[in-house]
Design a protein around this motif. Sequence first.
Motif, PDB file in Angstrom:
ATOM      1  N   ARG A 192       0.864  -1.180   0.000  1.00 40.22           N
ATOM      2  CA  ARG A 192       0.000   0.000   0.000  1.00 40.22           C
ATOM      3  C   ARG A 192       0.904   1.234   0.000  1.00 40.22           C
ATOM      4  O   ARG A 192       1.854   1.320   0.788  1.00 40.22           O
ATOM      5  CB  ARG A 192      -0.893   0.020   1.249  1.00 40.22           C
ATOM      6  N   THR A 193       0.631   2.179  -0.880  1.00 41.39           N
ATOM      7  CA  THR A 193       1.459   3.394  -0.949  1.00 41.39           C
ATOM      8  C   THR A 193       0.785   4.532  -0.172  1.00 41.39           C
ATOM      9  O   THR A 193      -0.360   4.408   0.266  1.00 41.39           O
ATOM     10  CB  THR A 193       1.668   3.838  -2.409  1.00 41.39           C
ATOM     11  N   GLY A 194       1.489   5.637  -0.057  1.00 41.64           N
ATOM     12  CA  GLY A 194       1.015   6.781   0.715  1.00 41.64           C
ATOM     13  C   GLY A 194      -0.327   7.322   0.247  1.00 41.64           C
ATOM     14  O   GLY A 194      -1.121   7.818   1.053  1.00 41.64           O
ATOM     15  N   SER A 195      -0.621   7.215  -1.054  1.00 40.32           N
ATOM     16  CA  SER A 195      -1.897   7.735  -1.575  1.00 40.32           C
ATOM     17  C   SER A 195      -3.016   6.710  -1.443  1.00 40.32           C
ATOM     18  O   SER A 195      -4.138   6.955  -1.900  1.00 40.32           O
ATOM     19  CB  SER A 195      -1.735   8.126  -3.047  1.00 40.32           C
ATOM     20  N   GLY A 196      -2.706   5.526  -0.879  1.00 36.91           N
ATOM     21  CA  GLY A 196      -3.717   4.489  -0.708  1.00 36.91           C
ATOM     22  C   GLY A 196      -3.759   3.499  -1.869  1.00 36.91           C
ATOM     23  O   GLY A 196      -4.547   2.548  -1.858  1.00 36.91           O
ATOM     24  N   ARG A 197      -2.902   3.695  -2.846  1.00 38.56           N
ATOM     25  CA  ARG A 197      -2.865   2.785  -3.996  1.00 38.56           C
ATOM     26  C   ARG A 197      -2.326   1.413  -3.552  1.00 38.56           C
ATOM     27  O   ARG A 197      -1.397   1.347  -2.731  1.00 38.56           O
ATOM     28  CB  ARG A 197      -1.911   3.425  -5.013  1.00 38.56           C
ATOM     29  N   ILE A 198      -2.919   0.349  -4.082  1.00 40.55           N
ATOM     30  CA  ILE A 198      -2.444  -1.009  -3.760  1.00 40.55           C
ATOM     31  C   ILE A 198      -1.681  -1.547  -4.970  1.00 40.55           C
ATOM     32  O   ILE A 198      -2.231  -1.625  -6.068  1.00 40.55           O
ATOM     33  CB  ILE A 198      -3.625  -1.969  -3.463  1.00 40.55           C
ATOM     34  N   ILE A 199      -0.424  -1.913  -4.760  1.00 40.24           N
ATOM     35  CA  ILE A 199       0.375  -2.485  -5.854  1.00 40.24           C
ATOM     36  C   ILE A 199       0.539  -3.980  -5.580  1.00 40.24           C
ATOM     37  O   ILE A 199       1.216  -4.378  -4.627  1.00 40.24           O
ATOM     38  CB  ILE A 199       1.747  -1.766  -5.946  1.00 40.24           C
ATOM     39  N   GLU A 200      -0.133  -4.774  -6.404  1.00 38.58           N
ATOM     40  CA  GLU A 200      -0.054  -6.239  -6.265  1.00 38.58           C
ATOM     41  C   GLU A 200       1.265  -6.705  -6.883  1.00 38.58           C
ATOM     42  O   GLU A 200       1.727  -6.124  -7.867  1.00 38.58           O
ATOM     43  CB  GLU A 200      -1.209  -6.912  -7.030  1.00 38.58           C
ATOM     44  N   ALA A 201       1.867  -7.751  -6.316  1.00 43.06           N
ATOM     45  CA  ALA A 201       3.118  -8.266  -6.883  1.00 43.06           C
ATOM     46  C   ALA A 201       3.267  -9.749  -6.573  1.00 43.06           C
ATOM     47  O   ALA A 201       2.761 -10.234  -5.561  1.00 43.06           O
ATOM     48  CB  ALA A 201       4.303  -7.494  -6.308  1.00 43.06           C
ATOM     49  N   ASP A 202       3.966 -10.457  -7.465  1.00 43.04           N
ATOM     50  CA  ASP A 202       4.284 -11.866  -7.165  1.00 43.04           C
ATOM     51  C   ASP A 202       5.312 -11.936  -6.044  1.00 43.04           C
ATOM     52  O   ASP A 202       5.304 -12.844  -5.225  1.00 43.04           O
ATOM     53  CB  ASP A 202       4.862 -12.547  -8.415  1.00 43.04           C
ATOM     54  N   GLN A 203       6.232 -10.952  -6.049  1.00 49.00           N
ATOM     55  CA  GLN A 203       7.283 -10.877  -5.033  1.00 49.00           C
ATOM     56  C   GLN A 203       7.509  -9.413  -4.683  1.00 49.00           C
ATOM     57  O   GLN A 203       7.393  -8.537  -5.555  1.00 49.00           O
ATOM     58  CB  GLN A 203       8.605 -11.451  -5.562  1.00 49.00           C
ATOM     59  N   VAL A 204       7.860  -9.163  -3.411  1.00 48.37           N
ATOM     60  CA  VAL A 204       8.206  -7.808  -2.972  1.00 48.37           C
ATOM     61  C   VAL A 204       9.639  -7.852  -2.437  1.00 48.37           C
ATOM     62  O   VAL A 204      10.021  -8.788  -1.718  1.00 48.37           O
ATOM     63  CB  VAL A 204       7.247  -7.323  -1.857  1.00 48.37           C
ATOM     64  N   VAL A 205      10.440  -6.841  -2.816  1.00 42.67           N
ATOM     65  CA  VAL A 205      11.802  -6.717  -2.257  1.00 42.67           C
ATOM     66  C   VAL A 205      11.818  -5.460  -1.395  1.00 42.67           C
ATOM     67  O   VAL A 205      11.487  -4.368  -1.879  1.00 42.67           O
ATOM     68  CB  VAL A 205      12.869  -6.613  -3.371  1.00 42.67           C
ATOM     69  N   LEU A 206      12.183  -5.616  -0.146  1.00 41.71           N
ATOM     70  CA  LEU A 206      12.273  -4.465   0.760  1.00 41.71           C
ATOM     71  C   LEU A 206      13.729  -4.000   0.768  1.00 41.71           C
ATOM     72  O   LEU A 206      14.599  -4.649   1.350  1.00 41.71           O
ATOM     73  CB  LEU A 206      11.803  -4.872   2.164  1.00 41.71           C
ATOM     74  N   ALA A 207      13.996  -2.888   0.071  1.00 37.36           N
ATOM     75  CA  ALA A 207      15.370  -2.362  -0.074  1.00 37.36           C
ATOM     76  C   ALA A 207      15.346  -0.876   0.279  1.00 37.36           C
ATOM     77  O   ALA A 207      15.849  -0.042  -0.467  1.00 37.36           O
ATOM     78  CB  ALA A 207      15.864  -2.587  -1.500  1.00 37.36           C
ATOM     79  N   ALA A 208      14.757  -0.576   1.445  1.00 37.23           N
ATOM     80  CA  ALA A 208      14.493   0.819   1.811  1.00 37.23           C
ATOM     81  C   ALA A 208      15.559   1.392   2.737  1.00 37.23           C
ATOM     82  O   ALA A 208      15.295   2.395   3.424  1.00 37.23           O
ATOM     83  CB  ALA A 208      13.107   0.913   2.449  1.00 37.23           C
ATOM     84  N   GLY A 209      16.759   0.790   2.767  1.00 36.56           N
ATOM     85  CA  GLY A 209      17.798   1.317   3.657  1.00 36.56           C
ATOM     86  C   GLY A 209      17.283   1.321   5.087  1.00 36.56           C
ATOM     87  O   GLY A 209      16.854   0.288   5.610  1.00 36.56           O
ATOM     88  N   LEU A 210      17.278   2.504   5.722  1.00 35.27           N
ATOM     89  CA  LEU A 210      16.801   2.611   7.100  1.00 35.27           C
ATOM     90  C   LEU A 210      15.291   2.810   7.180  1.00 35.27           C
ATOM     91  O   LEU A 210      14.726   2.889   8.270  1.00 35.27           O
ATOM     92  CB  LEU A 210      17.498   3.794   7.788  1.00 35.27           C
TER      93      LEU A 210
END
Length: 394
Positions: A192-210
Amino acid sequence: MPSLHVAIIGAGIIGLSTAFELLSRGCEVTVIDPDPGQGASRAAAGMLAPAAETTWGQGILHELLGASNQRYPQFVERIEQATGLRPDYLRNATLVVASEPADRDALHELVQLQTNLGFSAEVLLPSAARRLEPALASNIAGAVRCAGDHQIDPRSVVRILAGHLDAHLDAHLVREPAVELLQRAGATRAVRTGSGRIIEADQVVLAAGLGTVAGAPRLPLRPVYGDIFRLQGPSGPPLLQHTVRGIVHRDPVYLVPRADGSLVLGASSREDGNEAVNIGQMHRLLDNARRLVPGIVDCSLNEVIARARPGTPDDRPLVGRLDDGLVLSTGYSRHGVLLTPFGSALAADLVQGLPPNAEHARAVDPARFTDPARFTDPRRAGGHAAPTRMEMHR
Ligand SMILES: Cc1cc2nc3c(=O)[nH]c(=O)nc-3n(C[C@H](O)[C@H](O)[C@H](O)COP(=O)(O)OP(=O)(O)OC[C@H]3O[C@@H](n4cnc5c(N)ncnc54)[C@H](O)[C@@H]3O)c2cc1C
């Protein structure tokens, strides 16, 4: 068969290079970041210096640094082939310089460690070092040349890879924060993004540094701030050819000369929680740089910046699968630019379910902090880093 759709949270050098890797393997990617390239990757000097970075007690980390360094020429080549643009990669070697006779012991210690780890290190008399770099102070006490330690401008990598996303039919860049990971049947399946949009994915990579996202586990990360200068060298021939890493009264400082005549001067390492540039640290860096390379006073100031390195307890990154739909790739501490070819390939292997190098994957597995009993082999676990006198702050 439809291609795998991967959502990547974070467009620093790690998220962008993972996107590049996955695109080149035929995946579709959506990269989510409100401010691409403005995290730690914006500040990094871009030293690719596994030999000069050697410290006691980090055998497996140094193996990863050395392996990633060896992949760099091919990594740069692949970016150039795919985009037509070449990152500013300079194979200019590194000199480690002792400023005072008392700093020479630290150099000897470094050479011993480098030799044990199989890195190339050539001990130079002060006169030989000054023949290579005439701008060095006349009273330096000794030097070591690390022939395999080079540099890249991380900003050029970020710029080129972000442009590649914009141009690629299978890539999307969403300039919003990711605020929540959404699960189905125990696996991450959407963001879920800040505007409330939902991004569906087969895989998610969390590479957000801190950066943090609701629904992700709590990670053993801490901000290690670094203050760093960008300078414009004096007109005429460049001040330096090599990257120069100095130790001045046991205090580290480095100067990284770029091909365009500019120089990067860094960096402090502080854990005071203060995001702003620290004047005391800047003064200390400038003073140490001046003792090592007196001509630095003729440079002009382009920029001063402070950013936080995503630090982990053992300085090794956190790369591994967290659930059936989620791969983590963060915690690159002071080595994120150097580890980019390694980290992006490993994250892509994990996303695609390909078997990675087992020993390397184990060394960076986040489970070493949640399930330490599985990681008791002292050689593989590598132990906690014991800082030596030569430890450099990136
Ligand atoms: C002063 C300094 C000098 C350094 N020098 C070197 C060096 O010489 N060599 C080297 O190898 N390394 C160096 N490093 C370390 C290197 O910069 C880092 O290890 C590396 O940049 C980490 O990259 P990253 O992509 O993981 O993180 P970052 O570059 O911090 O990127 C993380 C991204 O995630 C985004 N993000 C955060 N939260 C969210 C969210 N909720 N949703 C969406 N996006 C989010 C951020 O906006 C950011 O763009 C240095 C670091 C510093 C500070």
